[in-house]
Design a protein around this motif. Structure first.
Motif, PDB file in Angstrom:
ATOM      1  N   ARG A 201       0.812  -1.223   0.000  1.00 31.58           N
ATOM      2  CA  ARG A 201       0.000   0.000   0.000  1.00 31.58           C
ATOM      3  C   ARG A 201       0.837   1.261   0.000  1.00 31.58           C
TER       4      ARG A 201
ATOM      5  N   VAL B 299      -3.035   5.461  -1.032  1.00 31.52           N
ATOM      6  CA  VAL B 299      -4.440   5.855  -0.863  1.00 31.52           C
ATOM      7  C   VAL B 299      -5.024   5.162   0.354  1.00 31.52           C
TER       8      VAL B 299
ATOM      9  N   VAL C  66      -9.038   4.669   2.577  1.00 31.49           N
ATOM     10  CA  VAL C  66     -10.485   4.740   2.405  1.00 31.49           C
ATOM     11  C   VAL C  66     -10.911   6.197   2.552  1.00 31.49           C
TER      12      VAL C  66
ATOM     13  N   VAL D 247      -9.393   9.517  -6.044  1.00 27.66           N
ATOM     14  CA  VAL D 247      -8.412   9.076  -7.031  1.00 27.66           C
ATOM     15  C   VAL D 247      -8.848   9.569  -8.406  1.00 27.66           C
TER      16      VAL D 247
ATOM     17  N   VAL E  17      -2.026   3.978  -6.860  1.00 30.25           N
ATOM     18  CA  VAL E  17      -2.822   3.504  -5.729  1.00 30.25           C
ATOM     19  C   VAL E  17      -2.085   2.462  -4.892  1.00 30.25           C
TER      20      VAL E  17
ATOM     21  N   SER F 100      -4.566   4.180 -10.960  1.00 28.31           N
ATOM     22  CA  SER F 100      -6.017   4.110 -11.101  1.00 28.31           C
ATOM     23  C   SER F 100      -6.389   4.419 -12.548  1.00 28.31           C
TER      24      SER F 100
ATOM     25  N   LYS G   1     -13.910   7.896  -5.337  1.00 28.94           N
ATOM     26  CA  LYS G   1     -13.481   7.843  -3.947  1.00 28.94           C
ATOM     27  C   LYS G   1     -13.254   6.385  -3.560  1.00 28.94           C
ATOM     28  N   ILE G   2     -12.128   6.108  -2.894  1.00 31.85           N
ATOM     29  CA  ILE G   2     -11.829   4.755  -2.416  1.00 31.85           C
ATOM     30  C   ILE G   2     -12.828   4.418  -1.310  1.00 31.85           C
TER      31      ILE G   2
ATOM     32  N   VAL H 286     -10.451  -1.090   0.778  1.00 33.70           N
ATOM     33  CA  VAL H 286      -9.204  -1.739   0.380  1.00 33.70           C
ATOM     34  C   VAL H 286      -9.429  -3.222   0.631  1.00 33.70           C
TER      35      VAL H 286
ATOM     36  N   PHE I 245      -9.115  -2.745  -4.866  1.00 36.34           N
ATOM     37  CA  PHE I 245      -9.832  -1.610  -4.285  1.00 36.34           C
ATOM     38  C   PHE I 245     -11.239  -1.525  -4.876  1.00 36.34           C
TER      39      PHE I 245
ATOM     40  N   VAL J  37     -13.980   1.430  -5.744  1.00 37.46           N
ATOM     41  CA  VAL J  37     -14.023   2.887  -5.944  1.00 37.46           C
ATOM     42  C   VAL J  37     -15.461   3.277  -6.288  1.00 37.46           C
TER      43      VAL J  37
END
Length: 159
Positions: free
Chosen positions: A95, A105, A107, A111, A117, A131, A136-137, A140, A155, A157
């Motif tokens: 990560r 990134v 939560v 992005v 990411v 990405s 928006k995340i 994960v 992820f 999104v």
């Protein structure tokens, strides 16, 4: 003697009834032995560990069906609009760019296409994964330093 000649010798010994063949030329010596009634032994190079989810134990008592079904419908409806960022390769998922560095990134982060990411390490090469969507995340899906498979979701999104 070159490699191709050695291969030809091995093929000839395998096709014949010869159990052993030895050849000496100057400083070169080769012995080819054929084992009787034993299957051939093959060596496979070491590879990255493959992710295998642990088997889940069956629940002790059956759960009531009405409540989970009612809860699952809003979650499914919400999950329909989510986009998944998937792993483009097999490797180890990271990560952050280093152990003491912040995550690329988290939560709730926004992005955009081209934003890094995560990193996936494959054969000692660190590949930045970017990405391909804006949003928006939301979640994960993989733990840091875990092995990942090709096309494994990483992820979720919300566009």
């Amino acid at each position: 003697m070159d490699f191709k000649q050695i291969q030809e010798l091995v093929k000839m010994v395998n096709k014949s009834n010869i159990s052993e063949l030895s050849i000496e030329q100057d400083k070169f010596k080769i012995t080819i032995k054929q084992k009787d009634n034993e299957p051939p032994v093959y060596t496979v190079p070491a590879v990255a560990p493959v992710y295998q989810p642990a088997p889940q134990a069956a629940p002790a008592a059956p759960a009531p069906q009405a409540a989970p079904a009612a809860e699952a419908k809003p979650a499914e409806a919400k999950a329909d609009n989510l986009v998944t960022i998937k792993s483009p390769m097999i490797g180890t998922f990271y990560r952050s760019p280093g152990p003491d560095k912040p995550s690329f990134v988290n939560v709730g982060d926004e992005v955009a296409p081209g934003k890094v990411v995560c990193i996936i390490e494959a054969m000692k090469l660190f590949n930045e994964i970017e990405s391909e969507v804006s949003g928006k995340i939301v979640k994960v899906l993989v733990d840091d330093a875990s092995p990942v498979e090709y096309d494994q979701p990483l992820f979720l999104v919300e566009p």
